[in-house]
Design an enzyme around this catalytic site. Structure first.
Site, PDB file in Angstrom:
ATOM      1  N   LYS A  75      13.758  -6.757  46.771  1.00  0.00           N
ATOM      2  CA  LYS A  75      12.727  -6.763  45.722  1.00  0.00           C
ATOM      3  C   LYS A  75      11.882  -5.487  45.716  1.00  0.00           C
ATOM      4  CE  LYS A  75      12.456 -11.719  45.095  1.00  0.00           C
ATOM      5  NZ  LYS A  75      11.596 -12.881  44.875  1.00  0.00           N
ATOM      6  N   ASP A 111       8.380 -14.548  38.647  1.00  0.00           N
ATOM      7  CA  ASP A 111       8.009 -15.725  39.452  1.00  0.00           C
ATOM      8  C   ASP A 111       6.628 -16.273  39.064  1.00  0.00           C
ATOM      9  OD1 ASP A 111      10.279 -16.047  40.999  1.00  0.00           O
ATOM     10  OD2 ASP A 111       9.568 -14.741  42.602  1.00  0.00           O
TER      11      ASP A 111
HETATM   12  P1  NDP Z   1       7.226 -15.342  52.808  1.00  0.00           P
HETATM   13  O1  NDP Z   1       8.018 -15.347  54.075  1.00  0.00           O
HETATM   14  O2  NDP Z   1       6.990 -14.062  52.099  1.00  0.00           O
HETATM   15  O3  NDP Z   1       5.775 -16.002  53.125  1.00  0.00           O
HETATM   16  C1  NDP Z   1       5.672 -17.153  53.899  1.00  0.00           C
HETATM   17  C2  NDP Z   1       4.228 -17.666  53.888  1.00  0.00           C
HETATM   18  O4  NDP Z   1       4.195 -18.894  54.624  1.00  0.00           O
HETATM   19  C3  NDP Z   1       3.240 -16.733  54.561  1.00  0.00           C
HETATM   20  O5  NDP Z   1       1.991 -16.850  53.926  1.00  0.00           O
HETATM   21  C4  NDP Z   1       3.184 -17.302  55.983  1.00  0.00           C
HETATM   22  O6  NDP Z   1       1.967 -17.034  56.650  1.00  0.00           O
HETATM   23  C5  NDP Z   1       3.254 -18.781  55.689  1.00  0.00           C
HETATM   24  N1  NDP Z   1       3.733 -19.557  56.831  1.00  0.00           N
HETATM   25  C6  NDP Z   1       4.993 -19.575  57.319  1.00  0.00           C
HETATM   26  N2  NDP Z   1       5.062 -20.416  58.386  1.00  0.00           N
HETATM   27  C7  NDP Z   1       3.808 -20.934  58.543  1.00  0.00           C
HETATM   28  C8  NDP Z   1       3.223 -21.853  59.468  1.00  0.00           C
HETATM   29  N3  NDP Z   1       3.958 -22.418  60.423  1.00  0.00           N
HETATM   30  N4  NDP Z   1       1.921 -22.163  59.338  1.00  0.00           N
HETATM   31  C9  NDP Z   1       1.170 -21.591  58.356  1.00  0.00           C
HETATM   32  N5  NDP Z   1       1.654 -20.702  57.457  1.00  0.00           N
HETATM   33  C10 NDP Z   1       2.967 -20.380  57.545  1.00  0.00           C
HETATM   34  O7  NDP Z   1       7.946 -16.403  51.860  1.00  0.00           O
HETATM   35  P2  NDP Z   1       7.907 -16.492  50.259  1.00  0.00           P
HETATM   36  O8  NDP Z   1       6.556 -16.138  49.805  1.00  0.00           O
HETATM   37  O9  NDP Z   1       9.058 -15.768  49.698  1.00  0.00           O
HETATM   38  O10 NDP Z   1       8.209 -18.058  50.021  1.00  0.00           O
HETATM   39  C11 NDP Z   1       7.249 -19.046  50.350  1.00  0.00           C
HETATM   40  C12 NDP Z   1       7.729 -20.401  49.863  1.00  0.00           C
HETATM   41  O11 NDP Z   1       7.832 -20.410  48.448  1.00  0.00           O
HETATM   42  C13 NDP Z   1       9.116 -20.788  50.395  1.00  0.00           C
HETATM   43  O12 NDP Z   1       9.075 -22.157  50.754  1.00  0.00           O
HETATM   44  C14 NDP Z   1      10.037 -20.577  49.212  1.00  0.00           C
HETATM   45  O13 NDP Z   1      11.123 -21.484  49.217  1.00  0.00           O
HETATM   46  C15 NDP Z   1       9.096 -20.907  48.048  1.00  0.00           C
HETATM   47  N6  NDP Z   1       9.508 -20.214  46.825  1.00  0.00           N
HETATM   48  C16 NDP Z   1       9.789 -20.976  45.722  1.00  0.00           C
HETATM   49  C17 NDP Z   1      10.154 -20.390  44.544  1.00  0.00           C
HETATM   50  C18 NDP Z   1      10.459 -21.229  43.350  1.00  0.00           C
HETATM   51  O14 NDP Z   1      11.037 -20.723  42.377  1.00  0.00           O
HETATM   52  N7  NDP Z   1      10.098 -22.513  43.334  1.00  0.00           N
HETATM   53  C19 NDP Z   1      10.266 -18.908  44.423  1.00  0.00           C
HETATM   54  C20 NDP Z   1       9.932 -18.206  45.632  1.00  0.00           C
HETATM   55  C21 NDP Z   1       9.584 -18.847  46.793  1.00  0.00           C
HETATM   56  P3  NDP Z   1       1.733 -15.625  57.418  1.00  0.00           P
HETATM   57  O15 NDP Z   1       1.369 -14.627  56.356  1.00  0.00           O
HETATM   58  O16 NDP Z   1       0.614 -15.920  58.348  1.00  0.00           O
HETATM   59  O17 NDP Z   1       3.022 -15.286  58.119  1.00  0.00           O
END
Ligand code: NDP
Length: 286
Positions: A75, A111
């Site tokens: 991306k 998105d």
């Molecule tokens: P990223 O890896 O970029 O971000 C993940 C986020 O989740 C971060 O804010 C991270 O926090 C947080 N996180 C992960 N594990 C934990 C935990 N154990 N406790 C607290 N916070 C946590 O992922 P994306 O942004 O790409 O995707 C996020 C979600 O959105 C996914 O579930 C994905 O499937 C969904 N999604 C859905 C879409 C749709 O079309 N419906 C499109 C894109 C994504 P930190 O910053 O502290 O690491």
């Protein structure tokens, strides 16, 4: 279901690039849309390794690919390789969709606008003037924060495990954005889980940074996750009287936005939704 056309020499091609990409739901969604709209188009998944995004963009010109979806890990690299960026793609520094305008390749980010369209069309929720809490600060959260502010949300409060990433995400909402605390979830009209907590196959049992007892009637609680359709957060919200919306709508409408940009034809939403449910296991029981 309309019959799929056999590709001919005149068939137009759209594709998704990523690594991995074989699991992508996009081919099923877009090909269902092309068939329902009677378009002589086909959509395929192309595995492209990290480091080759610019070559793929160049191949889009050479091969005459009409539309490109972009997923991990490309991306950011595609944002640097296209000719022009939409305001959302520029702010986010990330592209999930490329369209052609004459000879110009324009990087888009569908998105966030897809999420806002799902709020309006699937939940009847207009974000303008509303107080919103977004949990998470990753790529999906940033797209949602930017789009909610662009749609006129009064306040976009970002709560995230890593404070530095929360500040970066909140800044995308300009004056409406700030970093918040988990207890503020009770003040929001809309709560968005944009973390990966609750995803099937994720780490066992990590807790979201919020107390579900603060959720209640009058709130709309959304989860960007669509696998499973009913996440622990949505179950907790539903049992406390809040309205809920899962991530199917965002998945569907980000694709619909791309479909409409590429083809100039309104997306056949029902056919595309059916294709999503055929992949993710059908809508949850009412
Ligand atoms: P990223 O890896 O970029 O971000 C993940 C986020 O989740 C971060 O804010 C991270 O926090 C947080 N996180 C992960 N594990 C934990 C935990 N154990 N406790 C607290 N916070 C946590 O992922 P994306 O942004 O790409 O995707 C996020 C979600 O959105 C996914 O579930 C994905 O499937 C969904 N999604 C859905 C879409 C749709 O079309 N419906 C499109 C894109 C994504 P930190 O910053 O502290 O690491």
């Amino acid at each position: 279901m309309p019959a799929r056309r056999e590709p001919t020499g005149a068939t137009r091609v759209a594709a998704v690039i990523g690594d991995p990409v074989r699991h992508s739901l996009s081919p099923a969604i877009h090909n269902a849309g092309f068939a329902a709209a009677g378009l002589d188009w086909v959509y395929v998944a192309l595995p492209v390794p990290a480091g080759s995004a610019a070559l793929a963009v160049s191949a889009m010109r050479t091969l005459g690919i009409e539309g490109l979806s972009v997923t991990m890990p490309h991306k950011d690299a595609v944002a640097a390789a296209v000719d022009r960026l939409s305001p959302a793609a520029k702010a986010l520094g990330a592209v999930n969709c490329v369209r052609r305008v004459g000879d110009t390749l324009v990087g888009e980010s569908t998105d966030g606008i897809g999420f806002v369209r799902s709020l309006r069309d699937e939940a009847g929720f207009e974000p303008a003037g509303r107080r919103v809490v977004v949990l998470g600060a990753g790529g999906a959260a940033r797209a949602v924060v930017f789009a909610l502010a662009a749609a006129g949300a009064a306040e976009v409060v970002v709560i995230n495990r890593s404070a530095d990433r929360a500040a970066v995400a909140a800044a995308l909402a300009g004056a409406a954005g700030r970093v918040g605390r988990p207890e503020e979830v009770g003040d929001a009209e809309l709560v968005v889980n944009a973390t990966s907590v609750g995803m099937a196959g994720g780490q066992p049992g990590p807790a979201l940074p919020l107390d579900p007892d603060r959720i209640g009637p009058g709130q709309l609680v959304t989860d960007l996750i669509y696998h499973p359709l009913q996440t622990p957060l949505l179950q907790a919200a539903s049992s406390r009287g809040a309205r809920t919306l899962n991530g199917v709508g965002m998945l569907l409408y980000q694709a619909a936005e791309a479909f409409e940009m590429w083809t100039g034809v309104p997306a056949p939403i029902d056919a595309m939704r059916d294709a999503v449910f055929a992949q993710v296991g059908g809508p949850p029981a009412p």
